[in-house]
Design a protein around this motif. Structure first.
Motif, mmCIF file in Angstrom:
data_model
loop_
_atom_site.group_PDB
_atom_site.id
_atom_site.type_symbol
_atom_site.label_atom_id
_atom_site.label_comp_id
_atom_site.label_asym_id
_atom_site.label_seq_id
_atom_site.Cartn_x
_atom_site.Cartn_y
_atom_site.Cartn_z
ATOM 1 N N GLU A 174 -6.637 1.709 -0.844
ATOM 2 C CA GLU A 174 -7.522 3.184 -1.375
ATOM 3 C C GLU A 174 -8.395 2.200 -0.428
ATOM 4 O O GLU A 174 -9.085 3.572 -0.250
ATOM 5 N N ALA A 175 -9.645 1.034 0.077
ATOM 6 C CA ALA A 175 -10.145 0.809 1.224
ATOM 7 C C ALA A 175 -9.484 1.790 2.161
ATOM 8 O O ALA A 175 -10.545 2.305 2.683
ATOM 9 N N LEU A 176 -8.592 1.627 2.649
ATOM 10 C CA LEU A 176 -8.313 2.069 4.044
ATOM 11 C C LEU A 176 -7.947 4.111 3.927
ATOM 12 O O LEU A 176 -8.685 4.810 4.659
ATOM 13 N N LEU A 177 -7.414 4.112 2.597
ATOM 14 C CA LEU A 177 -7.644 5.684 3.001
ATOM 15 C C LEU A 177 -8.961 6.553 1.897
ATOM 16 O O LEU A 177 -8.485 7.682 2.713
ATOM 17 N N LYS A 178 -9.816 5.565 1.844
ATOM 18 C CA LYS A 178 -11.047 6.018 1.592
ATOM 19 C C LYS A 178 -11.529 5.962 2.943
ATOM 20 O O LYS A 178 -12.907 6.824 3.386
ATOM 21 N N ALA A 179 -11.610 4.637 3.978
ATOM 22 C CA ALA A 179 -11.844 5.243 5.450
ATOM 23 C C ALA A 179 -11.882 6.166 6.163
ATOM 24 O O ALA A 179 -12.472 6.788 6.626
ATOM 25 N N LEU A 180 -10.428 6.343 5.943
ATOM 26 C CA LEU A 180 -9.873 7.933 6.341
ATOM 27 C C LEU A 180 -10.670 8.880 5.601
ATOM 28 O O LEU A 180 -10.019 10.006 6.108
ATOM 29 N N GLY A 181 -10.972 8.952 4.620
ATOM 30 C CA GLY A 181 -11.703 10.287 4.189
ATOM 31 C C GLY A 181 -10.634 10.946 3.102
ATOM 32 O O GLY A 181 -10.918 12.147 2.976
ATOM 33 N N THR A 182 -9.801 10.166 3.005
ATOM 34 C CA THR A 182 -8.594 11.137 2.347
ATOM 35 C C THR A 182 -8.201 10.900 1.231
ATOM 36 O O THR A 182 -7.666 11.636 0.024
ATOM 37 N N GLY A 183 -8.720 9.692 0.771
ATOM 38 C CA GLY A 183 -8.137 9.417 -0.569
ATOM 39 C C GLY A 183 -6.766 9.361 -0.543
ATOM 40 O O GLY A 183 -5.746 9.772 0.157
ATOM 41 N N LEU A 184 -5.849 9.415 -1.795
ATOM 42 C CA LEU A 184 -5.035 9.570 -2.311
ATOM 43 C C LEU A 184 -4.589 10.861 -2.162
ATOM 44 O O LEU A 184 -3.275 11.342 -2.044
ATOM 45 N N SER A 185 -4.820 11.665 -1.123
ATOM 46 C CA SER A 185 -4.037 13.186 -1.127
ATOM 47 C C SER A 185 -3.338 13.829 0.239
ATOM 48 O O SER A 185 -2.040 13.748 0.424
ATOM 49 N N ALA A 186 -3.832 11.828 0.996
ATOM 50 C CA ALA A 186 -2.477 11.390 1.832
ATOM 51 C C ALA A 186 -1.310 11.621 1.602
ATOM 52 O O ALA A 186 -1.388 10.330 0.284
ATOM 53 N N ASP A 187 -0.440 10.767 2.458
ATOM 54 C CA ASP A 187 0.930 10.268 1.691
ATOM 55 C C ASP A 187 0.634 8.585 1.674
ATOM 56 O O ASP A 187 0.670 8.319 3.084
ATOM 57 N N PRO A 188 0.316 8.206 0.535
ATOM 58 C CA PRO A 188 -0.003 6.452 0.928
ATOM 59 C C PRO A 188 1.219 5.607 1.233
ATOM 60 O O PRO A 188 0.779 4.468 1.502
ATOM 61 N N THR A 189 2.049 5.894 0.677
ATOM 62 C CA THR A 189 3.524 5.434 1.480
ATOM 63 C C THR A 189 3.360 5.723 3.034
ATOM 64 O O THR A 189 4.533 4.266 3.560
ATOM 65 N N ALA A 190 2.875 6.348 3.731
ATOM 66 C CA ALA A 190 2.855 6.191 5.069
ATOM 67 C C ALA A 190 2.053 4.989 5.814
ATOM 68 O O ALA A 190 2.727 4.722 7.091
ATOM 69 N N TYR A 191 1.238 5.026 4.480
ATOM 70 C CA TYR A 191 0.293 3.768 4.982
ATOM 71 C C TYR A 191 1.125 1.799 4.838
ATOM 72 O O TYR A 191 1.499 1.824 3.498
#
Ligand SMILES: CC(C)(COP(=O)(O)OP(=O)(O)OC[C@H]1O[C@@H](n2cnc3c(N)ncnc32)[C@H](O)[C@@H]1OP(=O)(O)O)[C@@H](O)C(=O)NCCC(=O)NCCS
Length: 257
Positions: free
Chosen positions: A186-203
């Motif tokens: 979640e920290a990473l996806l928040k830094a990227l600005g997408t939150g969980l709307s990106a595909d979290p399994t890609a990371y």
């Protein structure tokens, strides 16, 4: 206690709450400052800072059904305004904050390259700040031992295949392992600005022993994300927290009111 329609009410424990003097706030390049706001500070923070909120923020606060959630939001947003105003030398109420299509708060004015990220869980909120970078923080309360395999949807939608393997190898009571990966992601996806709307399994996030205990690294579709500092944060017993910042050698310090 009433502030322009935003209430700070309810009998709760209160802890000392002393706002930092704006002129003493400084955020050097390469530094990440993490402020913690304990639940016991929410009501005094609310009382001191509610007047700094913009009309849309007050409306959002009043839309919360429970006073506790309303007060928590007012305290977090008020403290965010106070600290951003201090770092950027302007009045907290003069800041113009909007929200991205993915829910990320964005500072529209002044545009000064200040990155920030906010996270909260039962008992604690964290607010992180740095300059000219992408920054994300996440905190979750540890809920005691859980059987990871029994978590609904375990491994689906959030964890990459590699992370799911790590969790599957963990003992049955692997709540810490799960929360650790969860907060990192979640920290990473928040830094990227997408939150969980990106595909979290890609990371994928994994321990980075070369950089020392508490460091982790991230990759996307197997390609390392270089130039980042990624850390597990020690937010105290009962909490799991992580931070990701697109600076290669960031120094992270803790602060509180
Ligand atoms: C961001 C997200 C991972 C946060 O999850 P959470 O653990 O429930 O909540 P946290 O307390 O850790 O974080 C909430 C804070 O994250 C921030 N935030 C929300 N969306 C964000 C995003 N896309 N990027 C970065 N930060 C975000 C906000 O500051 C929010 O605090 P606020 O509501 O007080 O303003 C999750 O809510 C999410 O994925 N949101 C995006 C979903 C989306 O696409 N929404 C579009 C419609 S708004």
């Amino acid at each position: 206690m009433q502030h322009d329609g935003v209430a700070a009410r309810g009998a709760v424990d209160t802890a000392p709450f002393v706002l930092p003097q704006p002129e003493r706030l400084a955020l050097p390049d390469g530094a990440v400052q993490v402020w913690r706001l304990d639940d016991a500070q929410v009501n005094p923070a609310c009382a001191r800072l509610a007047h700094t909120l913009a009309p849309d923020e007050r409306a959002r606060a009043l839309a919360y059904r429970h006073a506790r959630h309303c007060n928590g939001y007012v305290a977090r947003r008020g403290l965010l305004r106070w600290l951003v105003g201090g770092y950027l030398h302007c009045q907290p109420e003069a800041l113009r904050l909007t929200v991205s299509p993915f829910g990320q708060p964005v500072l529209q004015w002044p545009q000064a390259g200040l990155a920030f990220s906010v996270s909260h869980t039962d008992g604690l909120a964290l607010l992180a700040f740095a300059r000219d970078c992408r920054l994300g923080v996440d905190v979750e309360r540890r809920a005691g031992d859980v059987n990871v395999a029994a978590v609904p949807g375990f491994g689906r939608g959030i964890f990459s295949a590699q992370e799911a393997q790590v969790l599957a190898r963990a003992p049955p009571a692997a709540a810490d392992a799960l929360l650790g990966i969860w907060t990192r992601k979640e920290a990473l996806l928040k830094a990227l600005g997408t939150g969980l709307s990106a595909d979290p399994t890609a990371y994928t996030t994994e321990d980075d022993w070369r950089r020392g205990a508490g460091h982790w690294r991230a990759s996307r579709d197997g390609i390392a994300m270089s130039g980042w500092t990624c850390l597990d944060l020690d937010a105290g017993a009962g909490f799991s927290a992580a931070l990701a910042v697109s600076l290669p050698e960031a120094s992270v310090t803790w602060h509180r009111c």
